[in-house]
Design a protein around this motif. Sequence first.
Motif, PDB file in Angstrom:
ATOM      1  N   ARG A 105       1.054  -1.373  -0.307  1.00  0.00           N
ATOM      2  CA  ARG A 105       0.012  -0.487   0.099  1.00  0.00           C
ATOM      3  C   ARG A 105       1.282   0.826  -0.072  1.00  0.00           C
ATOM      4  O   ARG A 105       1.333   1.747   1.354  1.00  0.00           O
ATOM      5  CB  ARG A 105      -0.686   0.336   0.997  1.00  0.00           C
ATOM      6  CG  ARG A 105      -2.009  -1.122   0.992  1.00  0.00           C
ATOM      7  CD  ARG A 105      -3.324  -0.449   2.063  1.00  0.00           C
ATOM      8  NE  ARG A 105      -4.116  -2.144   2.433  1.00  0.00           N
ATOM      9  CZ  ARG A 105      -5.456  -2.221   2.353  1.00  0.00           C
ATOM     10  NH1 ARG A 105      -5.605  -1.000   3.835  1.00  0.00           N
ATOM     11  NH2 ARG A 105      -6.029  -2.698   2.277  1.00  0.00           N
ATOM     12  N   ASP A 245      -3.845  -2.379   8.868  1.00  0.00           N
ATOM     13  CA  ASP A 245      -5.136  -2.264   7.873  1.00  0.00           C
ATOM     14  C   ASP A 245      -5.590  -0.121   8.360  1.00  0.00           C
ATOM     15  O   ASP A 245      -5.627   0.496   7.304  1.00  0.00           O
ATOM     16  CB  ASP A 245      -5.455  -3.124   8.369  1.00  0.00           C
ATOM     17  CG  ASP A 245      -7.330  -2.574   7.672  1.00  0.00           C
ATOM     18  OD1 ASP A 245      -7.797  -1.426   6.616  1.00  0.00           O
ATOM     19  OD2 ASP A 245      -8.187  -3.238   7.938  1.00  0.00           O
ATOM     20  N   ASP A 249      -5.218   3.664   6.827  1.00  0.00           N
ATOM     21  CA  ASP A 249      -6.385   4.739   6.351  1.00  0.00           C
ATOM     22  C   ASP A 249      -5.789   5.934   6.568  1.00  0.00           C
ATOM     23  O   ASP A 249      -6.116   6.926   6.517  1.00  0.00           O
ATOM     24  CB  ASP A 249      -7.435   4.097   6.934  1.00  0.00           C
ATOM     25  CG  ASP A 249      -8.437   3.363   6.476  1.00  0.00           C
ATOM     26  OD1 ASP A 249      -8.394   2.568   5.543  1.00  0.00           O
ATOM     27  OD2 ASP A 249      -9.673   3.665   7.099  1.00  0.00           O
TER      28      ASP A 249
END
Length: 365
Positions: A105, A245, A249
């Motif tokens: 990511r 996770d 964000d």
Amino acid sequence: MKNYNIALIPGDGIGPEVVAEGVKVLKMIEEMDSRLSFSFNEFNWGCENYIETGKMMPDDGIEQLKGYDAIYLGAVGYPGVPDHISLRELLIKIRRSFDQYVNLRPVTLLNNSLTPLKGKSEKDIDFLVIRENSEGEYSGAGEWLFKGKPEEVVLQTGVFTRKGTERIIRYAFAEARKMKKTLTSVSKANALNYSMVFWDEVFEEVGKEYPDVTTYSYLVDAASLYFVTQPERFEIVVTSNLFGDILTDIGAGITGGMGLATGANINPERTFPSMFEPVHGSAPDIAGKGIANPIAAIWSISQMMDFLGYPDWCTRILTTIKTIVTEKDVLTPDMGGNSSTQQVGDRVIELLKNPSTGFQQIGDE
Ligand code: NAI
Ligand code: MG
């Protein structure tokens, strides 16, 4: 010429809307590049399928996907179907069945104006989070006893195997070495006295094989603070499933929002297909309005092209996206614009095609 078989799982809500734009980009690449072509097969799986059949995907769904070169997924989840079912029985099932244990990511600021952080610029926010994607806190192990009774007990067990922990950390070290970047491990050994103490030990052990890589190790709470106050500390971050996770964000928050965040689910051994998807969900609040931001989904295509061995296309797509968010003429409402999903997709195609942007036909010469 190499042909790539791509499995499309558009999914629910805005999933199909953004996947359509990503597919447009792949078709454009095929047209411009004589080295490769794509075949697409669409799988109609998701919450609608669940409501009709009681299943998010058919029993042999994993078998059906096995032979593909890559999976391109939109988003799954819709009101009426519990999120733990939609997520676990499709997305997490694919990640685990295909041993996609690496989740890449990027946290990259494409334009200074996109960050809510005062005084931070593109050079301060440019790192990669490598999230463990197959076990840890999301292993699904646990127990629910005496449901509804006063003595009710719920256990959610984090599972950290030697194999699983070592391989993600080793992947991150190898990446840091290759890219000549620092590596930061994020854990929480002061509170999680088994799993995270183990994680830290493995990080140190594997680190001995990579003396050339500069390392840092932060607690997840401190790391959350630094993501916001000093993002320039980070170059490559390796962390567990849950922490990755949540942290990504925050990563999306400091780089322009969910409409821009992408994630690749990688099976590095290439025994199974890898999966490319925007990080965002199905956004039921804006679904069907044609205003979903397709940039995250298109960024996934750039990650896919890199994985398939075309770093030139990876860069070209990223440059194009950067141009769009810099020009600000064609943006969806979440980014302050008034263009539609399709218009943003069309603009990407236009820029990719346009020779004045310095791009040239690839392959033929
Ligand atoms: P969400 O990411 O769908 O939406 C959060 C907020 O961001 C909403 O206000 C939405 O309008 C906005 N947003 C998200 N993507 C956008 C885009 N491309 N363009 C413009 N605005 C965008 O997360 P939420 O609301 O928590 O979940 C909705 C459903 O999605 C749930 O069923 C959830 O389980 C599922 N979900 C699925 C994921 C996946 O398939 N990978 C990931 C996260 C959630
Ligand atoms: Mg998430």
